[in-house]
Scaffold this motif. Structure first.
Motif, PDB file in Angstrom:
ATOM      1  N   ASP A   1       0.833  -1.212   0.000  1.00 28.54           N
ATOM      2  CA  ASP A   1       0.000   0.000   0.000  1.00 28.54           C
ATOM      3  C   ASP A   1       0.865   1.257   0.000  1.00 28.54           C
ATOM      4  OD1 ASP A   1      -2.284  -1.527   0.018  1.00 28.54           O
ATOM      5  OD2 ASP A   1      -2.669  -1.292   2.172  1.00 28.54           O
ATOM      6  N   ASP A   2       1.931   1.253   0.818  1.00 29.95           N
ATOM      7  CA  ASP A   2       2.819   2.420   0.883  1.00 29.95           C
ATOM      8  C   ASP A   2       3.510   2.654  -0.462  1.00 29.95           C
ATOM      9  OD1 ASP A   2       2.137   2.746   3.503  1.00 29.95           O
ATOM     10  OD2 ASP A   2       3.986   1.915   4.335  1.00 29.95           O
ATOM     11  N   ALA A   3       3.952   1.570  -1.100  1.00 28.27           N
ATOM     12  CA  ALA A   3       4.614   1.688  -2.401  1.00 28.27           C
ATOM     13  C   ALA A   3       3.648   2.239  -3.447  1.00 28.27           C
ATOM     14  CB  ALA A   3       5.155   0.332  -2.841  1.00 28.27           C
ATOM     15  N   ARG A   4       2.428   1.734  -3.450  1.00 26.10           N
ATOM     16  CA  ARG A   4       1.424   2.208  -4.415  1.00 26.10           C
ATOM     17  C   ARG A   4       1.091   3.684  -4.194  1.00 26.10           C
ATOM     18  NH1 ARG A   4      -1.134  -1.747  -7.420  1.00 26.10           N
ATOM     19  NH2 ARG A   4      -0.760  -3.894  -6.731  1.00 26.10           N
ATOM     20  N   ASN A   5       0.919   4.074  -2.946  1.00 26.35           N
ATOM     21  CA  ASN A   5       0.580   5.470  -2.649  1.00 26.35           C
ATOM     22  C   ASN A   5       1.697   6.411  -3.080  1.00 26.35           C
ATOM     23  OD1 ASN A   5      -1.907   4.773  -1.547  1.00 26.35           O
ATOM     24  ND2 ASN A   5      -1.099   4.605   0.536  1.00 26.35           N
ATOM     25  N   ALA A   6       2.933   6.016  -2.814  1.00 28.35           N
ATOM     26  CA  ALA A   6       4.073   6.836  -3.233  1.00 28.35           C
ATOM     27  C   ALA A   6       4.151   6.900  -4.752  1.00 28.35           C
ATOM     28  CB  ALA A   6       5.366   6.273  -2.655  1.00 28.35           C
ATOM     29  N   PHE A   7       3.811   5.786  -5.400  1.00 32.83           N
ATOM     30  CA  PHE A   7       3.829   5.742  -6.856  1.00 32.83           C
ATOM     31  C   PHE A   7       2.780   6.675  -7.447  1.00 32.83           C
ATOM     32  CE2 PHE A   7       1.928   3.795 -10.716  1.00 32.83           C
ATOM     33  CZ  PHE A   7       2.984   3.998 -11.578  1.00 32.83           C
ATOM     34  N   PHE A   8       1.587   6.665  -6.885  1.00 28.41           N
ATOM     35  CA  PHE A   8       0.524   7.533  -7.404  1.00 28.41           C
ATOM     36  C   PHE A   8       0.872   9.010  -7.224  1.00 28.41           C
ATOM     37  CE2 PHE A   8      -2.367   3.746  -6.641  1.00 28.41           C
ATOM     38  CZ  PHE A   8      -2.448   3.436  -7.994  1.00 28.41           C
ATOM     39  N   THR A   9       1.593   9.308  -6.156  1.00 28.03           N
ATOM     40  CA  THR A   9       2.070  10.679  -5.957  1.00 28.03           C
ATOM     41  C   THR A   9       3.074  11.042  -7.058  1.00 28.03           C
ATOM     42  OG1 THR A   9       1.789  10.546  -3.554  1.00 28.03           O
ATOM     43  CG2 THR A   9       3.287  12.239  -4.391  1.00 28.03           C
ATOM     44  N   GLU A  10       3.971  10.109  -7.363  1.00 29.78           N
ATOM     45  CA  GLU A  10       4.958  10.322  -8.419  1.00 29.78           C
ATOM     46  C   GLU A  10       4.283  10.426  -9.782  1.00 29.78           C
ATOM     47  OE1 GLU A  10       8.803  10.923  -9.925  1.00 29.78           O
ATOM     48  OE2 GLU A  10       8.078  10.892  -7.850  1.00 29.78           O
ATOM     49  N   LEU A  11       3.216   9.684  -9.962  1.00 23.09           N
ATOM     50  CA  LEU A  11       2.506   9.650 -11.239  1.00 23.09           C
ATOM     51  C   LEU A  11       1.888  11.008 -11.581  1.00 23.09           C
ATOM     52  CD1 LEU A  11       1.841   7.540 -13.432  1.00 23.09           C
ATOM     53  CD2 LEU A  11      -0.310   7.094 -12.243  1.00 23.09           C
ATOM     54  N   GLU A  12       1.569  11.772 -10.550  1.00 22.94           N
ATOM     55  CA  GLU A  12       0.971  13.090 -10.754  1.00 22.94           C
ATOM     56  C   GLU A  12       1.979  14.117 -11.246  1.00 22.94           C
ATOM     57  OE1 GLU A  12      -0.853  14.101  -7.081  1.00 22.94           O
ATOM     58  OE2 GLU A  12      -2.438  12.580  -7.245  1.00 22.94           O
ATOM     59  N   LYS A  13       3.264  13.802 -11.099  1.00 21.99           N
ATOM     60  CA  LYS A  13       4.307  14.719 -11.559  1.00 21.99           C
ATOM     61  C   LYS A  13       4.584  14.481 -13.043  1.00 21.99           C
ATOM     62  CE  LYS A  13       6.572  14.261  -7.059  1.00 21.99           C
ATOM     63  NZ  LYS A  13       7.809  13.808  -6.374  1.00 21.99           N
ATOM     64  N   GLU A  14       4.952  15.542 -13.719  1.00 24.62           N
ATOM     65  CA  GLU A  14       5.317  15.406 -15.133  1.00 24.62           C
ATOM     66  C   GLU A  14       6.829  15.552 -15.268  1.00 24.62           C
ATOM     67  OE1 GLU A  14       4.263  17.249 -19.552  1.00 24.62           O
ATOM     68  OE2 GLU A  14       3.502  18.213 -17.736  1.00 24.62           O
ATOM     69  N   ASP A  15       7.460  14.512 -15.747  1.00 21.48           N
ATOM     70  CA  ASP A  15       8.906  14.547 -15.954  1.00 21.48           C
ATOM     71  C   ASP A  15       9.154  15.109 -17.356  1.00 21.48           C
ATOM     72  OD1 ASP A  15      11.596  14.202 -15.955  1.00 21.48           O
ATOM     73  OD2 ASP A  15      11.575  12.019 -15.756  1.00 21.48           O
ATOM     74  N   VAL A  16       9.181  16.426 -17.448  1.00 27.58           N
ATOM     75  CA  VAL A  16       9.243  17.121 -18.737  1.00 27.58           C
ATOM     76  C   VAL A  16      10.457  16.709 -19.559  1.00 27.58           C
ATOM     77  CG1 VAL A  16       9.349  19.379 -19.871  1.00 27.58           C
ATOM     78  CG2 VAL A  16       7.997  19.082 -17.775  1.00 27.58           C
ATOM     79  N   ASN A  17      11.593  16.526 -18.905  1.00 28.02           N
ATOM     80  CA  ASN A  17      12.835  16.203 -19.611  1.00 28.02           C
ATOM     81  C   ASN A  17      13.157  14.707 -19.591  1.00 28.02           C
ATOM     82  OD1 ASN A  17      13.455  18.987 -20.187  1.00 28.02           O
ATOM     83  ND2 ASN A  17      14.023  19.202 -18.026  1.00 28.02           N
ATOM     84  N   GLY A  18      12.220  13.916 -19.112  1.00 29.21           N
ATOM     85  CA  GLY A  18      12.472  12.490 -18.983  1.00 29.21           C
ATOM     86  C   GLY A  18      12.359  11.727 -20.291  1.00 29.21           C
ATOM     87  N   ILE A  19      12.879  10.522 -20.274  1.00 30.68           N
ATOM     88  CA  ILE A  19      12.794   9.623 -21.423  1.00 30.68           C
ATOM     89  C   ILE A  19      11.626   8.668 -21.207  1.00 30.68           C
ATOM     90  CG2 ILE A  19      13.970   7.757 -22.683  1.00 30.68           C
ATOM     91  CD1 ILE A  19      16.615   9.071 -21.882  1.00 30.68           C
ATOM     92  N   TYR A  20      10.709   8.649 -22.153  1.00 31.82           N
ATOM     93  CA  TYR A  20       9.533   7.790 -22.081  1.00 31.82           C
ATOM     94  C   TYR A  20       9.655   6.655 -23.103  1.00 31.82           C
ATOM     95  CZ  TYR A  20       7.205  11.245 -19.094  1.00 31.82           C
ATOM     96  OH  TYR A  20       6.879  12.079 -18.063  1.00 31.82           O
ATOM     97  N   MET A  21       8.790   5.675 -22.971  1.00 35.36           N
ATOM     98  CA  MET A  21       8.834   4.523 -23.874  1.00 35.36           C
ATOM     99  C   MET A  21       8.729   4.960 -25.325  1.00 35.36           C
ATOM    100  SD  MET A  21       9.024   1.120 -23.645  1.00 35.36           S
ATOM    101  CE  MET A  21      10.125   0.999 -25.048  1.00 35.36           C
ATOM    102  N   ARG A  22       7.868   5.939 -25.580  1.00 35.14           N
ATOM    103  CA  ARG A  22       7.698   6.433 -26.955  1.00 35.14           C
ATOM    104  C   ARG A  22       8.989   7.058 -27.475  1.00 35.14           C
ATOM    105  NH1 ARG A  22       2.564   9.431 -27.012  1.00 35.14           N
ATOM    106  NH2 ARG A  22       1.598   7.440 -27.525  1.00 35.14           N
TER     107      ARG A  22
END
Length: 225
Positions: free
Chosen positions: A189-210
């Motif tokens: 549960d803690d891992a999922r909650n932290a993940f959902f918080t991270e999911l709300e952020k936009e990694d503008v300069n990040g590398i995505y699958m696309r």
């Protein structure tokens, strides 16, 4: 490495693990999955209302051919390629389909020659993190961050008959489900909650699958390090 102590979680004592037994669709295919961390193994061994056992073994690694996916020559995408090859993935978008194919084409390792594999463990929450990356929902940096959330460490997977022969049972310790199942659920549960918080952020300069597909990034691409 020589002799190491490993633990395997189960609802029963396993004094003699059987080579060739086990589910084919585990993270690294069929094998005997272990960890160096007894407390984590106790969590994994318990289901709700059912006690488990942390089986303790000594493994002599002498002469074993070992694939360590945490070594510098590999990236998290090598692990991910093995995951999509062995686990059951529901492909829901064209991006996922192309991403999975790209991973298989350029990052999938031939593990048939190895006796022992060391790498990430993909429990339910980690599996959802991997799926989010392939779906282009999170960046590579966010995936790397997410894989550390549950503090699950690495797992050791015995893949060959030779490795099984060098594994010696030592003992089995009972795991109380009223304690360890609750800990397992809290960790997830803690891992999922932290993940959902991270999911709300936009990694503008990040590398995505696309980006990986469009830029034709392969395993030797320094941008993936």
């Amino acid at each position: 490495m020589c002799k190491i102590i490993l633990y395997h979680g189960s609802n029963e004592k396993i004094e003699k693990p059987v080579f060739g037994k086990g589910k084919a669709y585990n993270d690294y295919g069929r094998g005997f999955y272990c960890s160096e961390h007894i407390e984590l193994v106790k969590e994994w061994s318990c289901n709700e209302g059912v006690d488990g056992f942390a089986n303790r073994y000594e493994l002599d690694t002498s002469g074993l051919k070992i694939l360590n996916l945490s070594s510098e020559e590999y990236t998290i995408l090598h692990w991910l390629a093995l995951l999509v090859e062995n686990r059951r993935f529901r492909i829901s978008t064209p991006v996922m389909r192309r991403g999975i194919q790209w991973l298989r084409d350029y990052f999938l390792l031939d593990i048939s020659e190895y006796d022992l594999i060391i790498g990430y463990r993909a429990d339910d929450s980690y599996f959802s993190f991997a799926r989010a990356f392939i779906s282009n929902e999170i960046s590579l940096n966010q995936l790397n961050y997410s894989m550390r959330l549950g503090k699950l460490g690495e797992q050791y997977v015995l893949k060959s008959e030779k490795a099984f022969k060098q594994l010696v049972f030592k003992s089995a310790e009972l795991a109380d489900n009223t304690i360890y199942y609750a800990r397992r659920k809290t960790r997830d549960d803690d891992a999922r909650n932290a993940f959902f918080t991270e999911l709300e952020k936009e990694d503008v300069n990040g590398i995505y699958m696309r980006d990986i597909i469009r830029e034709e990034m392969k395993s030797d691409d320094v941008r993936l390090r």
